[in-house]
Structures are given as C-alpha cells and as structure tokens.
Design a protein around this motif. Structure first.
Motif, PDB file in Angstrom:
ATOM      1  N   ILE A 161       0.863  -0.951  -0.079  1.00  0.00           N
ATOM      2  CA  ILE A 161      -0.004  -0.111   0.316  1.00  0.00           C
ATOM      3  C   ILE A 161       1.029   1.447   0.018  1.00  0.00           C
ATOM      4  O   ILE A 161       1.788   1.462   1.004  1.00  0.00           O
ATOM      5  CB  ILE A 161      -0.908   0.047   1.052  1.00  0.00           C
ATOM      6  N   ASN A 162       0.661   2.048  -0.971  1.00  0.00           N
ATOM      7  CA  ASN A 162       1.244   3.241  -1.015  1.00  0.00           C
ATOM      8  C   ASN A 162       0.793   4.541  -0.150  1.00  0.00           C
ATOM      9  O   ASN A 162      -0.528   4.408  -0.072  1.00  0.00           O
ATOM     10  CB  ASN A 162       1.457   3.807  -2.606  1.00  0.00           C
ATOM     11  N   THR A 163       1.537   5.049   0.777  1.00  0.00           N
ATOM     12  CA  THR A 163       1.138   6.067   1.662  1.00  0.00           C
ATOM     13  C   THR A 163       1.946   7.280   1.210  1.00  0.00           C
ATOM     14  O   THR A 163       3.276   7.430   1.063  1.00  0.00           O
ATOM     15  CB  THR A 163       1.207   5.616   3.033  1.00  0.00           C
ATOM     16  N   ALA A 164       1.185   8.613   1.172  1.00  0.00           N
ATOM     17  CA  ALA A 164       2.028   9.716   0.955  1.00  0.00           C
ATOM     18  C   ALA A 164       2.796  10.012   2.356  1.00  0.00           C
ATOM     19  O   ALA A 164       2.555   9.510   3.475  1.00  0.00           O
ATOM     20  CB  ALA A 164       1.026  10.656   0.888  1.00  0.00           C
ATOM     21  N   ILE A 165       3.982  10.642   2.033  1.00  0.00           N
ATOM     22  CA  ILE A 165       4.930  10.958   2.963  1.00  0.00           C
ATOM     23  C   ILE A 165       4.151  11.678   4.323  1.00  0.00           C
ATOM     24  O   ILE A 165       4.721  11.461   5.405  1.00  0.00           O
ATOM     25  CB  ILE A 165       6.058  11.712   2.644  1.00  0.00           C
TER      26      ILE A 165
END
Length: 171
Positions: A161-165
């Motif tokens: 899952i990609n998560t914003a910084i």
C-alpha cells in the motif's frame, strides 16, 4: 557452654576407647586394686588390630548400605519417570484421537457445504471469499489431522500500500 572442672588426682590411670562399633569388645582398661595399667598395656595394644578391623568392617558395611539405598532410590526414580512417560504417551495419544475426530468433523461439514453448493438453487453471494474460506478450512482440517502431512497455510499475499509521506508518522 564451657564448664570449669576441678581435677583431683586419684592415682588411677584409665585408657578408654570411644567408638560405637564395639559391642562385644572391651572398651576400658584401668588401674584396679590388684592390677596396674602398666602391667596390662600389652593386652590393650594386642586389641588394637581387632578394633581397627571392626572399624574397617563397619565402614564397609555403611558404604554397602549407602550404595544399596542409592540404587533403591535410583530404581524408584526410574519407575516414577516410566510412569510419567507412560502418562504423557497416553495423553498425547488422546490428543491425536481428538484432533483426528475434529478434522473428520470439519471434512464432513465441508463435504456438506460442497454438496449444498452443487444444488441448483444455492449460490454464494461472494464466490471468491467462499473459495478462500473453503481453502483455509481444508488446510485447517489437514493441519489438525495427525495422519495428514500438513500443507502450507493458504495466506493471501500482502499487497503493498502506497502512503503519502505527509501521512506517515515518523516521530
């Protein structure tokens, strides 16, 4: 405590052997009315080998008794361990039987589910989830059964899952 003694010389000399091993041997030589210790000291010296032999025999007897006590204790311990091992084997066997019966019940249930799904009027609302659940249930039955070589757990692969910084907690 310490006692104070007043020694009063009597003129009599006594030699006494203090040992628990001598039941029938003379333990005391002393001056008497007729004889003096100096005259019978040879008898005392002649008795010393007998005393030493008695002491040695008593020591050997005690060592033998201690060995026998140790062997008896070892036998009791071994018997206790054998009883405990037998109890553990029986407990393990009963667990295998219970696990096997549970696995059989699960398999019968899954067979009933499969039979129900083959009927014309039965259709699952989420076929993919049902297939995953059936795969897991079959694996679990195999896992419980002591007669089956278990397969690997049917885990779903983890999807990255990609998560914003800015959403990550980096503290």
């Amino acid at each position: 405590y310490w006692r104070e003694w007043d020694h009063v010389p009597t003129g009599n000399l006594t030699i006494e052997v203090h040992c628990q091993h001598f039941d029938q041997l003379r333990r005391r030589w002393s001056d008497g009315k007729v004889q003096k210790l100096e005259n019978i000291i040879g008898r005392f010296l002649d008795a010393i080998p007998t005393y030493l032999a008695e002491i040695k025999q008593s020591r050997l007897d005690n060592e033998c008794k201690q060995r026998q006590i140790k062997k008896a204790g070892d036998r009791r311990l071994l018997q206790k361990q054998e009883v405990e091992n037998e109890k553990a084997r029986r407990t393990e066997l009963m667990k295998f039987v219970e696990d096997w019966e549970t696995a059989q019940r699960i398999r019968r249930y899954l067979a009933a589910v499969d039979a129900r799904l083959t009927e014309a009027d039965a259709s699952p609302s989420n076929p993919e989830a049902l297939d995953r659940w059936l795969g897991w249930a079959r694996w679990y039955a195999d896992y419980l059964c002591p007669l089956t070589i278990s397969r690997e757990h049917p885990r779903e692969p983890l999807v990255p899952i990609n998560t914003a910084i800015v959403e990550l907690d980096l503290t």
